[in-house]
Design an enzyme around this catalytic site. Structure first.
Site, mmCIF file in Angstrom:
data_model
loop_
_atom_site.group_PDB
_atom_site.id
_atom_site.type_symbol
_atom_site.label_atom_id
_atom_site.label_comp_id
_atom_site.label_asym_id
_atom_site.label_seq_id
_atom_site.Cartn_x
_atom_site.Cartn_y
_atom_site.Cartn_z
ATOM 1 N N ASN A 73 0.810 -1.218 0.000
ATOM 2 C CA ASN A 73 0.000 0.000 0.000
ATOM 3 C C ASN A 73 0.848 1.274 0.000
ATOM 4 O O ASN A 73 0.403 2.304 -0.481
ATOM 5 C CB ASN A 73 -0.932 -0.032 1.219
ATOM 6 C CG ASN A 73 -1.550 1.318 1.485
ATOM 7 O OD1 ASN A 73 -2.408 1.775 0.729
ATOM 8 N ND2 ASN A 73 -1.107 1.991 2.534
ATOM 9 N N TYR A 120 3.209 10.714 -11.624
ATOM 10 C CA TYR A 120 2.427 9.876 -10.707
ATOM 11 C C TYR A 120 1.717 8.770 -11.493
ATOM 12 O O TYR A 120 1.751 7.587 -11.120
ATOM 13 C CB TYR A 120 1.395 10.712 -9.933
ATOM 14 C CG TYR A 120 0.487 9.842 -9.102
ATOM 15 C CD1 TYR A 120 0.976 9.197 -7.971
ATOM 16 C CD2 TYR A 120 -0.845 9.618 -9.475
ATOM 17 C CE1 TYR A 120 0.162 8.346 -7.233
ATOM 18 C CE2 TYR A 120 -1.655 8.775 -8.739
ATOM 19 C CZ TYR A 120 -1.155 8.140 -7.614
ATOM 20 O OH TYR A 120 -1.955 7.303 -6.886
ATOM 21 N N LYS A 124 2.018 4.536 -11.324
ATOM 22 C CA LYS A 124 0.908 3.609 -11.088
ATOM 23 C C LYS A 124 0.723 2.663 -12.272
ATOM 24 O O LYS A 124 0.263 1.527 -12.127
ATOM 25 C CB LYS A 124 -0.361 4.397 -10.761
ATOM 26 C CG LYS A 124 -0.298 5.007 -9.357
ATOM 27 C CD LYS A 124 -0.116 3.920 -8.295
ATOM 28 C CE LYS A 124 -0.066 4.417 -6.875
ATOM 29 N NZ LYS A 124 0.060 3.341 -5.879
HETATM 30 C C1 8X3 Z 1 -5.496 8.002 -6.875
HETATM 31 C C2 8X3 Z 1 -6.381 8.350 -8.005
HETATM 32 O O1 8X3 Z 1 -7.171 10.158 -9.606
HETATM 33 O O2 8X3 Z 1 -6.654 10.834 -7.334
HETATM 34 O O3 8X3 Z 1 -4.444 7.214 -7.279
HETATM 35 O O4 8X3 Z 1 -4.881 10.262 -8.878
HETATM 36 S S1 8X3 Z 1 -6.236 9.974 -8.469
#
Ligand code: 8X3
Length: 259
Positions: free
Chosen positions: A93, A159, A163
């Site tokens: 996490n 970011y 992911k």
């Molecule tokens: C979280 C989703 O859309 O806030 O990873 O980046 S967002």
């Protein structure tokens, strides 16, 4: 009503001190699991640990762990007390976002922090824990991806890239574990109201609040519920991916806000 199959199972959760990590700890605690809680500041885990015990956790062991520290990750896993060493479930996490700005003006320090935590930290922890799962012929790795890993949004390239990498790592790990009973799940949420945006904006609360304005975001508990669900399917069922969002969000780019 507890799904007793988690009773006494050892669940390692990284980034367990707040948000989705802490909520996941509570969800597994309510099922009677043994919780191995990891976070950068072990002191911040004390409150989560005592709540988890109140919720029904069979036992709690907390460790201070910065997933970016490759040697510390291996050492902490290697040196776990014997009664904590046979990890059944790893919830990867720990992760964060820093900054929301155009790639060509972004802060390189922000990029380093995201890449080191979200990609390299994920790899270090998985590399340290998964061999034991293969050896014991049981285990489940759940990694927090993101809707942002499925579709890039403006100002979020780095970011989103981290992911996207997390998703690829889960897919690759699942392929590499084929022929073993170890399962791999990527849980990919959209907007979740935690301190995610506060961290992203380096503590700017006004800016963070605007992210969730005019919509009902997911709660950390919604993600914990999805994680628990994936882990408690029958042993032959591997939930590869769960993408979940508030009903006000269709994807990374399409969000409905009430005026
Ligand atoms: C979280 C989703 O859309 O806030 O990873 O980046 S967002």
């Amino acid at each position: 009503m507890p799904i007793t199959k988690m009773k006494g199972k050892i669940v390692l959760i990284t980034g367990a001190s707040v948000g989705i990590g802490a909520a996941t700890a509570m969800a597994f605690a309510a099922e009677g699991a043994k919780l191995l809680l990891a976070a950068r500041r072990a002191g911040k885990l004390a409150e989560v640990a005592s709540r988890a015990l109140e919720q029904g956790a069979a036992a709690v062991h907390s460790v201070g762990l910065d997933v970016r520290d490759r040697n510390a990750v291996q050492r902490i896993i290697d040196e776990l007390p014997p009664e904590w060493s046979e990890i059944d479930v790893l919830v990867n996490n720990a992760g964060l976002s820093r900054g929301l700005e155009k790639l060509y003006t972004g802060r390189i320090d922000d990029w380093e922090e995201m890449i080191d935590t979200n990609i390299k930290g994920l790899l270090y922890v998985s590399r340290a824990v998964v061999p034991g799962m293969v050896e014991r012929k049981r285990g489940h790795v759940v990694t927090l991806g993101s809707m942002a890993g499925e579709m890039v949004y403006p100002n979020g390239a780095v970011y989103c890239a981290t992911k996207s990498a997390a998703l690829a790592i889960s897919d690759g790990l699942r392929e590499d574990l084929l022929g073993t009973p170890v399962r791999v799940t990527s849980v990919d949420p959209g907007l979740v109201e935690t301190d995610f945006s506060l961290v992203r904006f380096h503590g700017n609360a006004d800016r963070a609040a605007k992210v969730y304005k005019g919509l009902e975001p997911l709660k950390a508990e919604d993600i914990a519920d999805a994680i628990l669900w994936a882990v408690t399917r029958p042993a032959h069922v591997n939930i590869a991916r769960i993408t979940l969002s508030t009903v006000h969000q269709a994807n990374s780019l399409l969000i409905h806000r009430e005026q």
